[in-house]
Design a protein around this motif. Structure first.
Motif, mmCIF file in Angstrom:
data_model
loop_
_atom_site.group_PDB
_atom_site.id
_atom_site.type_symbol
_atom_site.label_atom_id
_atom_site.label_comp_id
_atom_site.label_asym_id
_atom_site.label_seq_id
_atom_site.Cartn_x
_atom_site.Cartn_y
_atom_site.Cartn_z
ATOM 1 N N HIS A 1 0.812 -1.212 0.000
ATOM 2 C CA HIS A 1 0.000 0.000 0.000
ATOM 3 C C HIS A 1 0.854 1.275 0.000
ATOM 4 N N VAL A 2 2.179 1.112 0.079
ATOM 5 C CA VAL A 2 3.083 2.259 0.180
ATOM 6 C C VAL A 2 3.686 2.570 -1.194
ATOM 7 N N HIS A 3 3.441 3.784 -1.658
ATOM 8 C CA HIS A 3 4.036 4.213 -2.929
ATOM 9 C C HIS A 3 5.478 4.660 -2.729
ATOM 10 N N GLY A 4 5.736 5.417 -1.658
ATOM 11 C CA GLY A 4 7.088 5.895 -1.444
ATOM 12 C C GLY A 4 7.233 6.638 -0.125
ATOM 13 N N TYR A 5 8.453 7.069 0.141
ATOM 14 C CA TYR A 5 8.750 7.740 1.398
ATOM 15 C C TYR A 5 9.600 8.980 1.157
ATOM 16 N N GLU B 1 3.396 19.822 -3.178
ATOM 17 C CA GLU B 1 3.673 19.505 -4.578
ATOM 18 C C GLU B 1 4.167 18.069 -4.733
ATOM 19 N N LEU B 2 5.029 17.658 -3.836
ATOM 20 C CA LEU B 2 5.565 16.287 -3.881
ATOM 21 C C LEU B 2 4.434 15.269 -3.750
ATOM 22 N N VAL B 3 3.529 15.510 -2.812
ATOM 23 C CA VAL B 3 2.425 14.595 -2.564
ATOM 24 C C VAL B 3 1.493 14.520 -3.776
ATOM 25 N N VAL B 4 1.200 15.685 -4.361
ATOM 26 C CA VAL B 4 0.333 15.722 -5.537
ATOM 27 C C VAL B 4 0.994 15.023 -6.720
ATOM 28 N N ASP B 5 2.285 15.311 -6.941
ATOM 29 C CA ASP B 5 3.019 14.687 -8.050
ATOM 30 C C ASP B 5 3.061 13.164 -7.910
ATOM 31 N N ALA B 6 3.098 12.690 -6.667
ATOM 32 C CA ALA B 6 3.149 11.241 -6.421
ATOM 33 C C ALA B 6 1.787 10.580 -6.580
ATOM 34 N N LYS B 7 0.747 11.392 -6.836
ATOM 35 C CA LYS B 7 -0.632 10.890 -6.927
ATOM 36 C C LYS B 7 -0.997 10.100 -5.669
ATOM 37 N N ALA B 8 -0.538 10.623 -4.522
ATOM 38 C CA ALA B 8 -0.784 9.950 -3.250
ATOM 39 C C ALA B 8 -2.265 10.003 -2.893
ATOM 40 N N ASP B 9 -2.760 8.940 -2.249
ATOM 41 C CA ASP B 9 -4.115 8.972 -1.713
ATOM 42 C C ASP B 9 -4.107 8.917 -0.185
ATOM 43 N N PHE B 10 -2.895 8.968 0.412
ATOM 44 C CA PHE B 10 -2.769 8.875 1.869
ATOM 45 C C PHE B 10 -1.379 9.351 2.253
ATOM 46 N N VAL B 11 -1.291 10.204 3.273
ATOM 47 C CA VAL B 11 -0.001 10.709 3.746
ATOM 48 C C VAL B 11 0.079 10.478 5.247
#
Length: 336
Positions: free
Chosen positions: A79-83, A115-125
């Motif tokens: 479920h983790v895209h990145g860190y 910006e980083l979160v949006v660019d990563a297309k994150a759905d959870f932070v």
């Protein structure tokens, strides 16, 4: 010190059935599951003191080792895209979950930003208040809510969150996070086992703590003109007390805070814990304490009683218990 306090001197840091009984049971644990006669993907879990409705995240961004470790310890790597890992964090290769870090993306070695979160297309932070999330840097849960990006804050950091403050002892805050994340990701059984294991390890250390008057312990985070240290709202306070010591600033109802050298001198610490950053080595801090006229006569310094606590053992995460076990051994050896 971890970016969980402002004014850091350096850059840091299930669906269930529709029975009313089930809903009431879960609400008593801090989570409600939507019940509409069918299975639902939505679950309500507290974010600090605020009930928030979540759907199961698929592209999580974790800020710092504590956030990522919590997710990896629950088996949630898929479920983790990145860190995002700022310089204060030691290399992820030193983590017990190094193999899990290797499966996801390192998105940045700087501070968290929108910006980083949006660019990563994150759905959870996942981050802490005044660390990853920050009014000044324009990334808060409220801002992410408006962008339809879910967020979760470390309970330990909720103490000074202005919207919905929540106060728990640091270890209890850790266990609360693991349980809440387990509910969000529908991994409750795994979370229960992980928390049980951590609690048992905590109790084992506490049961072997030296008897008698607890020796005074000073945690040195950073700072030369004025030191930063740990108040009673961060994990090192629990690490010190459970291992049989006394945090000389345990009455400081704060998280990470700036104090003065006079108060440190007056406390006469028998042990100094050095918080070891990736970008601020412990050896340099020890050298400063040994040379400074304000600290070189402290009992702990004269006796060379230094204990090095890893950065990720000091910020909220499962490695808090690793730090507790190591410091527990240190304190027992010191008593003999």
């Amino acid at each position: 010190m971890p970016l969980t306090r402002p004014l850091n001197p350096a850059r840091r840091r299930a669906a269930v059935g529709s029975t009313a009984a089930a809903a009431l049971l879960l609400s008593g644990c801090g989570a409600d599951v939507a019940t509409d006669g069918k299975k639902s993907e939505k679950v309500t879990v507290k974010r600090c003191g605020e009930p928030v409705e979540y759907t199961t995240p698929k592209r999580t961004v974790a800020y710092e080792g504590g956030s990522a470790d919590k997710l990896f310890s629950l088996g949630l790597t898929k479920h983790v895209h990145g860190y995002v890992m700022p310089p204060a964090n030691p290399p992820v290769s030193e983590s017990p979950w190094a193999s899990e870090y290797a499966k996801v993306k390192k998105l940045s070695d700087d501070l968290l930003n929108k910006e980083l979160v949006v660019d990563a297309k994150a759905d959870f932070v996942v981050a802490g208040w005044n660390s990853g999330f920050s009014d000044q840097r324009g990334i808060t849960p409220e801002i992410l809510d408006k962008l339809k990006i879910q967020s979760f804050m470390h309970t330990e950091s909720c103490y000074n969150y202005p919207k919905s403050p929540e106060k728990k002892p640091p270890f209890e805050a850790l266990y609360t996070d693991l349980e809440r994340l387990g509910k969000i990701f529908k991994a409750e059984e795994k979370a229960e086992k992980v928390v049980q294991g951590l609690r048992e390890r905590e109790k084992a250390v506490a049961s072997k703590a030296p008897k008698g008057d607890p020796p005074p312990v000073f945690l040195y985070d950073s700072g030369t003109d004025q030191p930063f240290t740990a108040g009673n709202q961060v994990p090192p306070n629990d690490i010190i007390e459970k291992a049989g010591g006394r945090n000389v600033f345990s009455k400081l109802d704060e998280r990470w805070a700036q104090v003065n050298w006079e108060s440190v001198t007056k406390a006469e610490p028998e042990v100094v814990i050095i918080l070891d950053y990736g970008d601020k080595p412990a050896t340099k801090k020890i050298d400063f304490l040994k040379k400074s006229p304000q600290t070189r006569e402290l009992p702990a310094v004269k006796k060379d009683n230094f204990f090095i606590l890893d950065y990720n053992e000091g910020i909220s995460g499962p490695r808090n218990i690793d730090g507790l076990e190591r410091f527990g051994t240190y304190m027992r050896n010191l008593a003999h």
